[in-house]
Design an enzyme around this catalytic site. Structure first.
Site, mmCIF file in Angstrom:
data_model
loop_
_atom_site.group_PDB
_atom_site.id
_atom_site.type_symbol
_atom_site.label_atom_id
_atom_site.label_comp_id
_atom_site.label_asym_id
_atom_site.label_seq_id
_atom_site.Cartn_x
_atom_site.Cartn_y
_atom_site.Cartn_z
ATOM 1 N N ASN A 3 0.879 -1.167 0.000
ATOM 2 C CA ASN A 3 0.000 0.000 0.000
ATOM 3 C C ASN A 3 0.913 1.212 0.000
ATOM 4 O OD1 ASN A 3 -1.783 2.047 0.507
ATOM 5 N ND2 ASN A 3 -2.348 1.371 2.567
ATOM 6 N N TRP A 4 1.060 1.797 -1.168
ATOM 7 C CA TRP A 4 2.034 2.898 -1.289
ATOM 8 C C TRP A 4 1.548 4.183 -0.628
ATOM 9 C CZ3 TRP A 4 4.536 2.944 -6.883
ATOM 10 C CH2 TRP A 4 5.162 1.707 -7.105
ATOM 11 N N LYS A 5 0.247 4.269 -0.352
ATOM 12 C CA LYS A 5 -0.341 5.491 0.232
ATOM 13 C C LYS A 5 -0.035 6.691 -0.662
ATOM 14 C CE LYS A 5 -0.193 3.288 4.678
ATOM 15 N NZ LYS A 5 -0.170 3.435 6.131
ATOM 16 N N HIS B 52 -9.665 1.661 4.173
ATOM 17 C CA HIS B 52 -8.437 1.763 4.971
ATOM 18 C C HIS B 52 -8.706 2.702 6.153
ATOM 19 C CE1 HIS B 52 -4.379 2.788 6.205
ATOM 20 N NE2 HIS B 52 -4.002 1.666 5.619
ATOM 21 N N GLU C 257 -7.065 5.034 7.348
ATOM 22 C CA GLU C 257 -6.773 6.450 7.074
ATOM 23 C C GLU C 257 -7.942 7.108 6.343
ATOM 24 O OE1 GLU C 257 -2.985 5.682 5.247
ATOM 25 O OE2 GLU C 257 -2.222 5.073 7.205
ATOM 26 N N GLY D 290 2.586 -1.183 4.257
ATOM 27 C CA GLY D 290 2.732 0.230 3.926
ATOM 28 C C GLY D 290 4.193 0.604 3.734
ATOM 29 N N GLY D 291 4.798 1.166 4.769
ATOM 30 C CA GLY D 291 6.155 1.704 4.675
ATOM 31 C C GLY D 291 7.166 0.790 4.003
HETATM 32 P P1 PGA Z 1 2.521 0.108 7.613
HETATM 33 O O1 PGA Z 1 1.084 0.413 6.921
HETATM 34 O O2 PGA Z 1 3.016 -1.179 7.032
HETATM 35 O O3 PGA Z 1 3.380 1.293 7.228
HETATM 36 O O4 PGA Z 1 2.281 0.016 9.076
HETATM 37 C C1 PGA Z 1 0.165 -0.612 6.686
HETATM 38 C C2 PGA Z 1 -1.089 -0.058 6.063
HETATM 39 O O5 PGA Z 1 -1.532 1.031 6.464
HETATM 40 O O6 PGA Z 1 -1.676 -0.680 5.165
#
Ligand code: PGA
Length: 250
Positions: A10-12, A95, A97, A234-235
């Site tokens: 998940n590149w956000k 998600h 967020e 994510g990260g």
């Molecule tokens: P993270 O994010 O691996 O940076 O904790 C996961 C996500 O929000 O999908």
């Protein structure tokens, strides 16, 4: 039945189109594991160049969001048909967020789930509790409610093909991963909730990911748990570490 693992990045809101192509090139030799479905969920503007850059690699393409209507006067939104036409197969929905910063409710997410399915996209539906909810001991009730509303009016046949990502909010982007036992407990509860709605066959087929500070060092243990069918990352999906996650068996 053994479920094929699915590991999605998940590149956000990271990577411009040209940076996205660079990242795909950097990861290409590292992200190779035919035993796993690998998906890059990328910002909308990166979808077209990334679709081109991953051609022939086996990596699949995902979006991070979409709107629930077919088309029309929804300035700034992106439809399921647009995603599909651009080569997208998966879409992250709900998600935390988006729930927190953009006010998405379980009912909104249910509409998007149905719209994604109608258009041949596979939803990755996110659920997960806050630290406060965990401390109050209501994690499982809360997550069950997210699933029950999220899957309202979705048939068993369609539900079986979807993916659920269990992501405790306190573990997202914090470096504070849930222990494999904590993650397993809730992923098993997610599967049990699906079992109660749809029965054994769907519960055995649906894939449940864990997300929240997954990295190359903890992936093997997390993905080794019986109800964890991969991860939403994510990260670490923006770094070479993603190659280690995809090849978690070492
Ligand atoms: P993270 O994010 O691996 O940076 O904790 C996961 C996500 O929000 O999908």
């Amino acid at each position: 039945m053994s479920r094929k693992k699915i590991i999605a990045g998940n590149w956000k809101m990271n990577k411009t189109p040209s940076e996205a192509v660079e990242l795909v090139k950097t990861l290409a030799p590292l992200v190779q594991n035919p035993e796993v479905d690998v998906v890059y969920c990328v910002p909308a503007i990166d979808i077209v160049p990334v679709a081109e850059a991953i051609k022939g690699s086996g990596v699949k393409l995902g979006a991070e969001n979409m709107y629930c209507e077919d088309k029309g006067a929804y300035t700034g939104e992106i439809s399921a048909a647009m995603l599909k036409d651009a080569g997208v197969q998966y879409v992250i929905l709900g998600h935390s967020e988006r729930r927190e910063y953009f006010g998405e409710t379980n009912a909104d997410i249910n509409k998007k789930m149905k719209q994604a399915i109608r258009n041949g996209l596979t939803p990755i539906m996110c659920c997960g509790e806050t630290l406060e909810q965990r401390e109050q001991g209501i994690t499982i009730d809360f997550v069950r409610q997210q699933i029950k509303v999220g899957y309202q009016d979705i048939t068993a046949e369609d539900a079986a093909k979807t993916v659920i990502a269990y992501e405790p909010i306190w573990a997202i982007g914090t470096g504070k991963t849930a222990t494999s036992e904590q993650a397993q407990e809730v992923c098993a509860a997610v599967r049990q909730c699906i079992r109660e709605i749809y029965g054994d066959a769907v519960a055995e087929e649906i894939r449940v990911q864990y997300g929240g500070s997954v990295n190359g060092g903890n992936a093997a243990e997390l993905f080794g748990m019986p109800d964890i069918d991969g991860g939403l990352v994510g990260g670490a999906s923006l770094k070479e570490d993603f190659g280690k996650i995809v090849n978690y068996k070492g």
